[in-house]
Design a protein around this motif. Structure first.
Motif, PDB file in Angstrom:
ATOM      1  N   THR A 150       0.774  -1.295  -0.070  1.00  0.00           N
ATOM      2  CA  THR A 150       0.449  -0.299   0.117  1.00  0.00           C
ATOM      3  C   THR A 150       0.993   0.839  -0.184  1.00  0.00           C
ATOM      4  O   THR A 150       0.338   2.210   0.270  1.00  0.00           O
ATOM      5  N   ASN A 151       2.214   1.250  -0.550  1.00  0.00           N
ATOM      6  CA  ASN A 151       2.735   2.064  -0.174  1.00  0.00           C
ATOM      7  C   ASN A 151       2.483   3.024  -1.042  1.00  0.00           C
ATOM      8  O   ASN A 151       3.350   4.306  -1.204  1.00  0.00           O
ATOM      9  N   GLY A 165     -10.662   3.028   2.958  1.00  0.00           N
ATOM     10  CA  GLY A 165      -9.930   1.748   3.125  1.00  0.00           C
ATOM     11  C   GLY A 165      -8.686   1.828   2.570  1.00  0.00           C
ATOM     12  O   GLY A 165      -7.287   1.027   3.398  1.00  0.00           O
ATOM     13  N   TRP A 166      -8.522   1.877   1.441  1.00  0.00           N
ATOM     14  CA  TRP A 166      -6.822   2.132   0.882  1.00  0.00           C
ATOM     15  C   TRP A 166      -5.476   3.105   1.472  1.00  0.00           C
ATOM     16  O   TRP A 166      -5.201   2.510   1.541  1.00  0.00           O
ATOM     17  N   ALA A 167      -6.194   4.487   2.002  1.00  0.00           N
ATOM     18  CA  ALA A 167      -5.309   4.808   2.893  1.00  0.00           C
ATOM     19  C   ALA A 167      -5.411   4.282   4.454  1.00  0.00           C
ATOM     20  O   ALA A 167      -4.415   4.398   4.827  1.00  0.00           O
ATOM     21  N   HIS A 168      -6.154   3.779   5.115  1.00  0.00           N
ATOM     22  CA  HIS A 168      -6.594   3.268   6.406  1.00  0.00           C
ATOM     23  C   HIS A 168      -5.587   1.847   6.114  1.00  0.00           C
ATOM     24  O   HIS A 168      -4.630   1.666   7.024  1.00  0.00           O
ATOM     25  N   ALA A 207      -1.598   3.322   6.605  1.00  0.00           N
ATOM     26  CA  ALA A 207      -1.328   3.741   7.660  1.00  0.00           C
ATOM     27  C   ALA A 207      -1.124   1.945   8.779  1.00  0.00           C
ATOM     28  O   ALA A 207      -0.207   2.220   9.233  1.00  0.00           O
ATOM     29  N   ARG A 208      -1.677   0.776   8.432  1.00  0.00           N
ATOM     30  CA  ARG A 208      -1.552   0.114   8.814  1.00  0.00           C
ATOM     31  C   ARG A 208      -0.067  -1.050   9.043  1.00  0.00           C
ATOM     32  O   ARG A 208       0.566  -0.961   9.673  1.00  0.00           O
ATOM     33  N   SER A 231      -4.138  10.631   5.147  1.00  0.00           N
ATOM     34  CA  SER A 231      -2.279  11.018   3.958  1.00  0.00           C
ATOM     35  C   SER A 231      -1.354  10.901   4.094  1.00  0.00           C
ATOM     36  O   SER A 231      -0.575  10.986   2.909  1.00  0.00           O
ATOM     37  N   ALA A 232      -0.373  11.074   4.870  1.00  0.00           N
ATOM     38  CA  ALA A 232       0.860  10.981   4.963  1.00  0.00           C
ATOM     39  C   ALA A 232       0.864   9.755   5.569  1.00  0.00           C
ATOM     40  O   ALA A 232       1.195   9.602   7.153  1.00  0.00           O
ATOM     41  N   PRO A 233       1.280   8.705   5.098  1.00  0.00           N
ATOM     42  CA  PRO A 233       1.948   7.261   6.020  1.00  0.00           C
ATOM     43  C   PRO A 233       3.186   7.311   6.925  1.00  0.00           C
ATOM     44  O   PRO A 233       4.222   6.194   6.675  1.00  0.00           O
TER      45      PRO A 233
END
Length: 282
Positions: A3-4, A53-56, A59-60, A200-202
Motif C-alpha cells: 500500500t506504499n 479503505g486504501w489510505a487506512h 497507515a496500518r 494522507s501521510a503514512p
C-alpha cells in the motif's frame, strides 16, 4: 499487495451523475486532506469509501512494517560519517510488544546500554551531538527520508562539533534518545523517527532535539520538527531548521520551550562560537 503506492484500480476524483458533489470540491486540488467528499443518498460515494479503505490500509502497513536497518546502515556508511553507525534495540522484543508497551520503547536493551556506556566512558570529553535514527511508528518514513535528511544536515554542521557515532534504534520511541544520549555523555541528542501515520501521510518523519539528554526528560524540554517528507517539509528544509536549532541549543545551553525556533529569520554561517567554549555540563 503493498500500500506504499496508489492502487492502479483506485477510482479518480470525478463524481458520477448520481453523486451530489460538495461545494468545496475545488479545494481538493489544494490539499490531500479528506474534504469535499460529496454524498450518494445518505452515504459517502463508493469511490470515497474505497479511497478511505486504501489510505487506512497504508497507515496500518506503515505501523506494522519492519525497517530494513541493514540497508539503512549501508547507505549511511556511504556518507562517511566520523564513525560507522551503531545498531541498538529498545527493551521491546518485537513489534507487537512495542505497540502495546510504549514504555519499553523508551529504554535500551541491557546489552546495548552496556555497550553505549563503554563508548561514553572511552570518550574523554563526551560528545557535543548524538544523532539517532529510530523506526518509530512508520518504518516507511525513515526508509524514504532519513538518509536525505542526514545528508543535507552534515554540510550544515560546524566542523568543530564532536559527533558521536550515528545510532540506529529498533523499536524506538522519542525518549529513547534520552537514554542513548546520557550513556554516550552527549550534550545534545537528536532523534529522527517515523510519526504516527495519517490517512494522507503514512511516511511522515518527526525530528526531536533535546539539550542535556537524561532519562526522565519531558516533552517540554524538546524541540520538534514535524511532517518531514517530500510533500510536506522536505528533508533539505528540515535539515536547515535542525542545523540552526543544534547551533543555538549548544550556544545557549537550552532546548524545548526555552528555545524558540527562529531559524526562518537567521542565516547559517561559520561564525558561531566553538560549542565547547560555553562550558560542558557533564
Amino acid at each position: 499487495m503493498t500500500t506504499n503506492e496508489r492502487s492502479p484500480a483506485a477510482p479518480d476524483k470525478e463524481s458520477p451523475a448520481w453523486t451530489t458533489p460538495s461545494p468545496w470540491t475545488a479545494w481538493r486540488d489544494a490539499t490531500p486532506a479528506r474534504i469535499a467528499l460529496g454524498r450518494s443518498g445518505d452515504a459517502l460515494p463508493t469511490g470515497e469509501l474505497l479511497r478511505f479503505g486504501w489510505a487506512h490500509a497504508g497507515a496500518r502497513d506503515a505501523i506494522h512494517a519492519q525497517a530494513d536497518f541493514d540497508a539503512l546502515q549501508a547507505q549511511l556508511q556511504d556518507q562517511h560519517w566520523p564513525a560507522p553507525p551503531l545498531c541498538v534495540r529498545s527493551q521491546a522484543p518485537d513489534r507487537a510488544t512495542y505497540l502495546r508497551r510504549p514504555d519499553l520503547g523508551r529504554a535500551l536493551a541491557p546489552e546495548d546500554a552496556q555497550r553505549l556506556d563503554e563508548l561514553g566512558r572511552a570518550s574523554a570529553d563526551g560528545f557535543d551531538l548524538c544523532l539517532v535514527i529510530g523506526d518509530g511508528l512508520s518504518a516507511l518514513a525513515i526508509e524514504r527520508h532519513a538518509v536525505p535528511l542526514l545528508s543535507a544536515l552534515r554540510s550544515l554542521l560546524p566542523a568543530t562539533l564532536a559527533i558521536a557515532p550515528l545510532v540506529l534504534a529498533e523499536q524506538a520511541r522519542v525518549a529513547l534518545a534520552d537514554d542513548i544520549g546520557q550513556r554516550l555523555r552527549a550534550r545534545l541528542s537528536v532523534i529522527a523517527l517515523g510519526e504516527r501515520p495519517g490517512l494522507s501521510a503514512p511516511d511522515s518523519l518527526g525530528v526531536y532535539l533535546t539539550f542535556s539528554p537524561r532519562v526522565g526528560n519531558t516533552d517540554a524540554q524538546r524541540n520538534c520538527i514535524s511532517n518531514v517528507r517530500t510533500e510536506g517539509q522536505t528533508p533539505a528544509q528540515a535539515a536547515a531548521r535542525l542545523a540552526w536549532l543544534i547551533r543555538m541549543a549548544l550556544k545557549r545551553g537550552e532546548s524545548g520551550v526555552a528555545l524558540k525556533d527562529e531559524s526562518e529569520y537567521a542565516v547559517l554561517d561559520d561564525a558561531s562560537p566553538n560549542p565547547r567554549q560555553h562550558g560542558d555540563d557533564e
